[in-house]
Design an enzyme around this catalytic site. Sequence first.
Site, short mmCIF file in Angstrom:
data_model
loop_
_atom_site.label_atom_id
_atom_site.label_comp_id
_atom_site.label_asym_id
_atom_site.label_seq_id
_atom_site.Cartn_x
_atom_site.Cartn_y
_atom_site.Cartn_z
N GLU A 77 0.69 -1.01 0.00
CA GLU A 77 0.06 -0.05 -0.14
C GLU A 77 0.68 1.30 0.24
O GLU A 77 0.70 2.24 1.08
CB GLU A 77 -0.81 0.05 0.66
N GLU B 81 -5.17 -8.62 -0.67
CA GLU B 81 -6.10 -7.96 0.50
C GLU B 81 -7.57 -8.11 -0.34
O GLU B 81 -7.33 -7.35 -0.87
CB GLU B 81 -5.34 -6.92 1.25
#
Length: 501
Positions: free
Chosen positions: A183, A306
Amino acid sequence: MLPGALMAQQKSTVTVTAKADAPTISKHIYGHFSEHLGRCIYDGFYVGENSAIPNTKGVRNDIIAALKDLGIPNLRWPGGCFADTYHWKDGIGPKNQRPTIVNQWWGGVTEDNSFGTHDFLDLCEVLDTEPYLAANVGSGTVQEFTEWIQYVNHGGKSPMSDLRKKNNRETPWGVKFWGVGNEAWGCGGNMTAEHYANLYRQYATFMTDWSNTGELFRIASGANVADYHWTEVLMREIPKSLLDGVALHSYSFVTWEKKGSSTKFDESQYFETMKTALKMEELVTKHTEIMDKYDPKKKVALVVDEWGGWYDVEEGTNPGFLYQQNTMRDAMIAGTTLNTFNNHSDRVRMANLAQTVNVLQAVILTKGDKMLLTPTYHVMKLYKVHQDAKQLPVTLETPEYKFGNESLPAVSVSASQKEGKTHISLVNIDSKQKITTEIKLEGLNLKDFTAKIITSGKLQDCNTFENPTAITPKDFKDFKFKKGVLSVTLPPFSVVVLEGK
């Protein structure tokens, strides 16, 4: 219109077609995720070697047995956001000499680093699963990253392999999957796509597998949900010789600000959650279109590392630990999402449910010496028949699941073939209506069918420590096979997996 007439209209049609050159559904789509977050590692997987709970090198034996039975193909560690503050050398050597770390992302707790590289990679060996290491780019260095690769993969003599041997591991583990940060657009550094693309190129240039086999699989930190610009920049700016996978993260919830309870939700909240879950089809399709422009041969995998449902934490638990229950709503998310991945297996070749134990849409929950398997666990166990099977193309005509002025496709499906068996997985997300589904089989010579179902009396039903087997797969008989057509009656909010021979 009478209710009976409405019920009579609830029909769907599926066509499953044999195709010789169909892609393989990679087993790695069925991967899992273990972050240093809440009670996932400590008091989840890891209870320590001195625990009264039966364990192997500190990891609970009941969890090991459950995950081996599930057949998990890969396991991602140590994060998540935690990865970009984790310095791997803090987690090796004698446990009583390891420094502590404050987990700034999840609850501000102090960890003692007793679960580190050896513990994780040894666990993966016990589970017969491939490790997926997410490495520190946000606060680390190229040298730290490449020394970790050398430590776990180099079989010859080198500073890092000598250090590994000093720490009682003679042979390397041979880790293939590496995440270059996590991220990067958020907790991994709040970077722009352009900056991260250049940083990725730098890190990837110095990555080597130390065995001259070219086995490293390098995964770039990818887009947040529908950030198509991020994917565009990475695919345009990073040479394909340095790139094997591009990540994508997307969670299912009512709204980000008001996620709601994991068990005390109404139909409106259920509908909104399923709306975000079903958006996975659009996300995968649009990110794939961008990737196809720069990589028409589909060398680079889309890695959805994810995904899952995200709700408010259970009452009385630490808000930074993300502990939530797991209901039939989560079974719907799991079934429909995995169908999407299966149907896009030419590009989606890896994915990781968030997370394995005690966090978000977990497959396992623990409480003291007790352990339970969630409805999501049981869906993934039924679906493991698709791992490394040939994808069978499907077409679908489905009625709508309506709520208020909105509607969603009620039925989801995917199919595959392996070792002379054909498997068809069906999900009906409609909260009230059963749906009769006719399945036409083209080019498939099947005669005998069996089936399993996961369903319950209420959407909010879950497995508890008092009743851990309330929701489990059952034999399913509500289908007929005549003249090459299967007719299956799907109860409301149910998952059915058919096997034909």
